[in-house]
Design an enzyme around this catalytic site. Structure first.
Site, PDB file in Angstrom:
ATOM      1  N   LEU A 125     -21.235  24.853  16.660  1.00 55.86           N
ATOM      2  CA  LEU A 125     -21.221  24.944  15.289  1.00 55.86           C
ATOM      3  C   LEU A 125     -21.625  26.148  14.458  1.00 55.86           C
ATOM      4  CD1 LEU A 125     -23.310  21.554  15.168  1.00 55.86           C
ATOM      5  CD2 LEU A 125     -20.858  21.746  14.418  1.00 55.86           C
ATOM      6  N   ASN A 173     -10.821  35.580  27.659  1.00 54.85           N
ATOM      7  CA  ASN A 173     -12.099  35.871  27.149  1.00 54.85           C
ATOM      8  C   ASN A 173     -13.128  35.058  28.024  1.00 54.85           C
ATOM      9  OD1 ASN A 173     -11.006  37.111  25.015  1.00 54.85           O
ATOM     10  ND2 ASN A 173     -11.040  35.641  23.520  1.00 54.85           N
ATOM     11  N   ASP A 197     -15.667  31.423  23.094  1.00 54.79           N
ATOM     12  CA  ASP A 197     -15.471  31.850  24.504  1.00 54.79           C
ATOM     13  C   ASP A 197     -16.583  32.254  25.362  1.00 54.79           C
ATOM     14  OD1 ASP A 197     -12.814  31.201  23.816  1.00 54.79           O
ATOM     15  OD2 ASP A 197     -12.415  33.049  23.359  1.00 54.79           O
ATOM     16  N   GLN A 233     -24.935  26.989  12.624  1.00 55.04           N
ATOM     17  CA  GLN A 233     -25.595  25.862  13.096  1.00 55.04           C
ATOM     18  C   GLN A 233     -25.919  25.251  14.289  1.00 55.04           C
ATOM     19  OE1 GLN A 233     -24.702  22.804   9.846  1.00 55.04           O
ATOM     20  NE2 GLN A 233     -22.987  23.948   9.668  1.00 55.04           N
TER      21      GLN A 233
END
EC number: 2.7.1.229
Length: 291
Positions: free
Chosen positions: A211, A32, A243, A214
């Site tokens: 996050l 990926n 990724d 976030q």
């Protein structure tokens, strides 16, 4: 190879759920990240191992179709290609079980055999889906050769060996991985700051904690700490978002971009990826970000 089932929610232990979709798509953290870096502007070589099976042939062909150099992608005569079993719920969260297969046959000897690939690189990215001695050998070789090194510590099962920290320029865990590495539970950007500080105390040079919705928390070696809020999007599937971030970040570093620009570019790429299903199919191109 990712085997992806979609279900209303993630199953509890011992529970069988009825899913409503299934797909088999190219995956693996290394794969990926290689695809992300290639689509987002970098020249990429992949060092790894697939099995002599249909999954291995499909993964190799997919990487080559992205323009990725696969001369260091070995084929195991006995071990099957690695697979990931993924469940994605209707809230776009996922749970993943990895079976290493041929990834377990990437050894320190593989790093020695393919050192020329590392020597030609500007940035070397490692994950923990290959054996730890191999990861250490790759990081040590890259450090000896003067390359910028990135470690995505996934899957994380415990603290990193202390000897690794001097070999890593950028340690990039997500909120679950940074909690495992540091022992600090993470539910917010403030918690991420504490966890990143613990890793800095352990010897990490630069820590970038992804996050999800976030955003990203960044703790740099000279003491600077910054929270980058995430772009607002309607998420469909978060598989591969981390990724995509790492591939985009590495591509920007390899191209000489300033750190702040590299982080923001990588965030934009990851934000696009979560609006689409799948891991590699969701990764955007450089042209999409430039528009």
């Amino acid at each position: 190879m990712d085997l992806v089932a979609r279900a209303p929610r993630l199953p509890r232990p011992g529970e069988t759920l009825a899913g409503h979709a299934f797909a088999q798509v190219a995956g693996g953290k290394g794969g990926n990240q290689a695809v992300a870096a290639a689509r987002l502007g970098a020249q990429v070589a992949m060092l790894g191992c697939v099995g002599a099976d249909a999954n291995g042939a499909q993964l190799r062909a997919g990487l080559e179709a992205e323009g990725i150099d696969c001369t260091a992608l070995d084929t195991s005569p006995g071990a099957p290609t690695g697979v990931a079993l993924i469940v994605v719920d209707d809230g776009s969260q996922n749970a993943i079980v990895i079976v290493a297969g041929s990834n377990g046959e990437v050894t320190p000897a593989s790093i020695v055999r393919h050192e020329a690939v590392l020597a030609a690189a500007a940035v070397v990215i490692c994950q923990l889906e290959t054996p730890n001695p191999t990861v250490e050998a790759a990081l040590a070789t890259a450090r000896r050769l003067g390359k910028t090194t990135i470690l995505n510590p996934a899957p994380a099962t415990g603290p990193l060996p202390a000897a690794w920290f001097p070999l890593i320029d950028y340690l990039i865990p997500n909120e679950l991985e940074v909690a495992t590495l540091s022992g600090v539970p993470v539910a917010s950007a403030a918690d991420a700051a504490l966890a990143a500080a613990a890793l800095r105390d352990a010897g990490a040079r630069n820590v970038i904690v992804t996050l999800g919705a976030q955003g990203v928390y960044v703790a740099l070696e000279h003491g600077e700490a910054t929270h980058y809020p995430a772009p607002r999007v309607d998420a469909i599937d978060t598989t591969g978002a981390g990724d995509t971030f790492i591939g985009g970040f590495a591509a920007q570093l390899a191209g000489g971009a300033p750190l702040d620009d590299a982080i923001r570019f990588a965030q934009r790429a990851a934000a696009i990826s979560v609006t689409r299903a799948g891991a590699q199919p969701s990764i955007p191109t450089r042209a999409e970000l430039d528009n």
